[in-house]
Motif scaffolding. Structure first.
Motif, short mmCIF file in Angstrom:
data_model
loop_
_atom_site.label_atom_id
_atom_site.label_comp_id
_atom_site.label_asym_id
_atom_site.label_seq_id
_atom_site.Cartn_x
_atom_site.Cartn_y
_atom_site.Cartn_z
N ARG A 94 0.68 -1.13 0.15
CA ARG A 94 -0.07 0.24 -0.07
C ARG A 94 0.94 1.21 -0.12
NH1 ARG A 94 -4.99 -0.15 4.21
NH2 ARG A 94 -6.23 -1.82 3.00
N LEU A 101 1.77 6.70 -6.63
CA LEU A 101 0.56 7.76 -7.05
C LEU A 101 1.09 9.06 -6.95
CD1 LEU A 101 -2.18 6.66 -7.95
CD2 LEU A 101 -2.99 7.37 -5.67
N LYS B 2 -16.04 0.61 -17.16
CA LYS B 2 -15.32 1.83 -17.16
C LYS B 2 -16.43 2.78 -17.00
CE LYS B 2 -11.60 4.11 -19.11
NZ LYS B 2 -10.72 4.47 -20.35
N GLN B 95 -7.72 -3.88 -5.85
CA GLN B 95 -7.21 -2.36 -5.26
C GLN B 95 -7.32 -1.37 -6.53
OE1 GLN B 95 -5.46 -1.45 -2.21
NE2 GLN B 95 -7.01 -2.69 -0.93
N GLU B 97 -6.86 2.42 -7.87
CA GLU B 97 -5.95 3.82 -7.34
C GLU B 97 -6.68 4.71 -6.41
OE1 GLU B 97 -4.65 6.69 -10.46
OE2 GLU B 97 -3.29 5.14 -10.84
N VAL B 100 -6.92 2.76 -2.73
CA VAL B 100 -5.46 2.92 -2.14
C VAL B 100 -5.53 4.37 -1.46
CG1 VAL B 100 -3.14 2.88 -2.42
CG2 VAL B 100 -4.29 1.16 -3.47
#
Lengths: 245, 431
Positions: A94, A101, B2, B95, B97, B100
């Motif tokens: 994570r 990111l 999507k 998971q 983006e 997270v």
């Protein structure tokens, strides 16, 4: 906080620095021949390698293609030997996904992605030794690598972490300071316009102190940018001597 | 699956509205949507409605062995579940983006700010500690998941009570709630996240973006604060450039919003406590009037609707009657079709490029060209009767640009520039 005294009465920190002093930054550009751009950067004991491929055709899933700008793909990883305790997973957990990111967001803001529609730019960063300020070291290394690849950016992106101890902002935290329960702020700055590409803060801090802390972070980033600029200029000089210009 | 992309028209409309300081749901720039907090029958179960965004949080606990480097601290675990139920864009299992990002932000907001006294969760040092697990399920996604999640999580933690434990020598007994009253967690402060979305490279700022607004925004800034005006975390995302002043302004707005929300949460917790004490009916099922759980349930519209009929009638009365005749489509150049009624097209993205092409021409000539074009257009308009095209066959006609080819060569000849001008305008129409 209990235990460690992070700032002595004389105004020195654990590793002997002054409050606003940065760690020594050393960098080299163009360390790999295969990559389009690469750089190695040391900031104190934190060491990072950054490699840039691209801009190239979209790889992997084509559905991510953007018709008006380039996609930036980042991967952050930490070498298994980078920390005191051996890391099991160099990337994919994570924390590193989050870090990837953030790197991506930082460079999306800084790189002129609209010049390369329907293409992809890969930025791979690896921490070889971790001693605090991983994010900022990665950003600084990746900036050099992007410059080495010749991809136009709005400005250097410089990042720095700043902590707040005894009403004093400490620039460029090392591992011991980061772990000492300091409220820390990571900031990526485009120094010329004073624009913030990424801002992240942990732990508690009173609102009134935010401005001083951000001010300190921006000054620190500007310091980093000077060093990076020097590195780039020196590298260009070396290269131009080699090519006989 | 999507997400369906947003139509350009809709995007432009939203951005235009934001420029005019208007929002789709009638809110002001710094307004939150209506927040509603309800509790489940169990301790530590909480539902939060933020407009149409709906989030459920459930806190649970178990006894585990502590981490080696923190032998006498309890463990906090946060998990955000983005189920496909909330939005078709969410995928099961993987998971993403977003998840997270939300997860880390929530951890940072609640764990790193040390709002919960983890040392009080220790049962036997180095052997047994409480692990508090906060599961957050998104039930409906209408934007600003982070704020809804942070409100739900902290409210559920306040609401939660863990069973009491007793230690006799080596033995640890966990008492059921009938034997000993369960104990609430000790929480120092209440961090609440406030999201700001930025539009047009940071020129416009909105608090609490809804889903549509999130689609067109450039970037997001999340600030978590408590009511003592202590910032617990800041996170910018989405590749925008912020200025220091903007961050400072956001932090000021956040402090106001946080104190309002904190008050609301405390009130909701108090009400629930009273209801439980009085032995009255409480819990999720009770919080909803019967037969009103479905999507047909309509909340009051935030827009003033009292005299809409009269106003509309007035407008209709005062308005002029629309012209009966439909103007026939005007064609600037014979041999091409077009959509619309001959108005200026606004797609002129490439106008500049075309202008640059002709840079070598002198300015006067260009001016002349423009006037000529206009004259020509007028002429065409007058004699529009014979150049009307049926739009069915537009595709073929549009592509043919033949008159351009032979006249490419000599640039400075007056007649050719006229022709080129025509070709140019033709191109413009096709774009």
């Amino acid at each position: 906080m209990a235990g460690l005294e992070l700032l002595s009465d004389q105004g020195y920190r654990i590793d002997g620095r002054k409050a606003t002093e940065l760690r020594k930054v050393q960098a080299r550009m163009g360390v790999f021949a295969q990559a389009d751009g690469s750089a190695y950067l040391e900031q104190g004991n934190t060491k990072a390698l950054a490699v840039v491929y691209g801009p190239h055709e979209m790889r992997g899933s084509r559905s991510r293609t953007l018709h008006d700008r380039a996609v930036i793909n980042c991967q952050y990883s930490m070498a298994t030997f980078s920390t005191a305790e051996r890391k099991r997973r160099p990337h994919g957990d994570r924390k590193s996904t989050e870090m990837s990111l953030h790197l991506k967001q930082t460079f999306e803001a800084a790189v002129m992605t609209q010049l390369y529609p329907r293409s992809q730019i890969d930025i791979y960063v690896k921490i070889l030794q971790s001693d605090g300020g991983n994010y900022s070291v990665c950003v600084n290394a990746a900036t050099l690598a992007v410059i080495d690849a010749g991809i136009p950016m709005r400005d250097y992106v410089c990042a720095c972490t700043v902590g707040f101890v005894d009403e004093t902002p400490l620039a460029d935290l090392c591992y011991a300071e980061e772990g000492g329960g300091v409220s820390s702020l990571a900031l990526a700055l485009l120094p010329r316009g004073g624009q913030i590409a990424l801002l992240q803060m942990d732990a508690r801090l009173h609102q009134d102190h935010l401005e001083t802390l951000m001010e300190a972070a921006m000054t620190a980033c500007k310091g980093v940018s000077k060093v990076l600029d020097e590195v780039v200029r020196q590298h260009l000089q070396e290269v131009s001597v080699l090519t006989g210009e | 699956m999507k997400d369906t992309p947003l139509a350009n028209c809709e995007r432009d409309f939203l951005l235009k509205a934001i420029e005019e300081k208007k929002r789709l749901d009638g809110r002001q720039t710094y307004d939150y949507r209506k927040i509603k907090i309800t509790f489940g029958t169990d301790y530590g179960c909480c539902f939060v409605d933020l407009g149409k965004t709906r989030v459920m949080a459930q806190v649970s606990c178990e006894i585990v062995t502590p981490k080696e480097n923190r032998p006498n601290e309890g463990i906090m675990f946060f998990n955000i579940e983005l189920s496909p139920m909330a939005s078709p864009a969410f995928e099961q299992g993987r998971q993403s983006e977003l998840s997270v990002n939300l997860n880390r932000q929530l951890e940072r907001c609640l764990r790193n700010s040390k709002c919960i006294d983890t040392e009080s969760l220790c049962v036997v040092s180095g052997e047994k500690v409480w692990q508090i697990r906060v599961d957050i399920h998104m039930l409906n996604h209408d934007g600003n998941l982070m704020d809804a999640a942070s409100i739900a999580a902290i409210t559920a933690l306040y609401h939660f009570k863990r069973p009491d434990v007793g230690i006799q020598g080596e033995e640890v007994t966990v008492y059921p709630p009938e034997e000993r009253d369960p104990i609430p967690l000790s929480i120092y402060h209440m961090p609440i996240s406030v999201s700001f979305s930025f539009f047009q490279q940071g020129t416009y700022l909105l608090v609490d973006p809804c889903e549509r607004e999130e689609r067109v925004m450039d970037g997001l800034l999340m600030i978590a604060m408590n009511k003592h005006r202590e910032i617990c975390s800041i996170q910018s995302s989405g590749g925008i450039m912020l200025l220091k002043e903007q961050v400072m302004r956001c932090s000021k707005i956040a402090s106001v919003k946080v104190s309002e929300i904190t008050e609301l949460i405390t009130k909701a917790l108090e009400n629930d406590k009273k209801a439980r004490k009085a032995g009255g009916r409480f819990g999720f099922a009770e919080s909803m009037p019967q037969e009103r759980i479905t999507a047909l349930k309509k909340d009051e519209t935030p827009v003033e609707m009292t005299d809409v009929t009269e106003t509309a009638y007035d407008i209709v009365q005062k308005a002029e009657a629309p012209p009966q005749t439909v103007p026939s489509p005007v064609l600037p150049v014979p041999g091409m079709g077009q959509v619309g009624l001959g108005l200026q097209n606004s797609w002129g993205l490439e106008d500049d490029e075309e202008e640059e092409e002709e840079d070598d021409d002198s300015v006067e000539e260009q001016e002349e060209k423009v006037t000529k074009m206009e004259v020509e257009q007028h002429r065409k308009e007058q004699s529009s009767g014979d150049v009307v095209e049926i739009s069915d066959s537009e595709e073929e006609e549009v592509i043919i640009l033949q008159p351009e080819i032979p006249n490419r060569g000599p640039k400075n000849a007056g007649s050719s520039s006229d022709q080129k001008g025509a070709a140019k305008s033709k191109k413009r129409q096709t774009k």
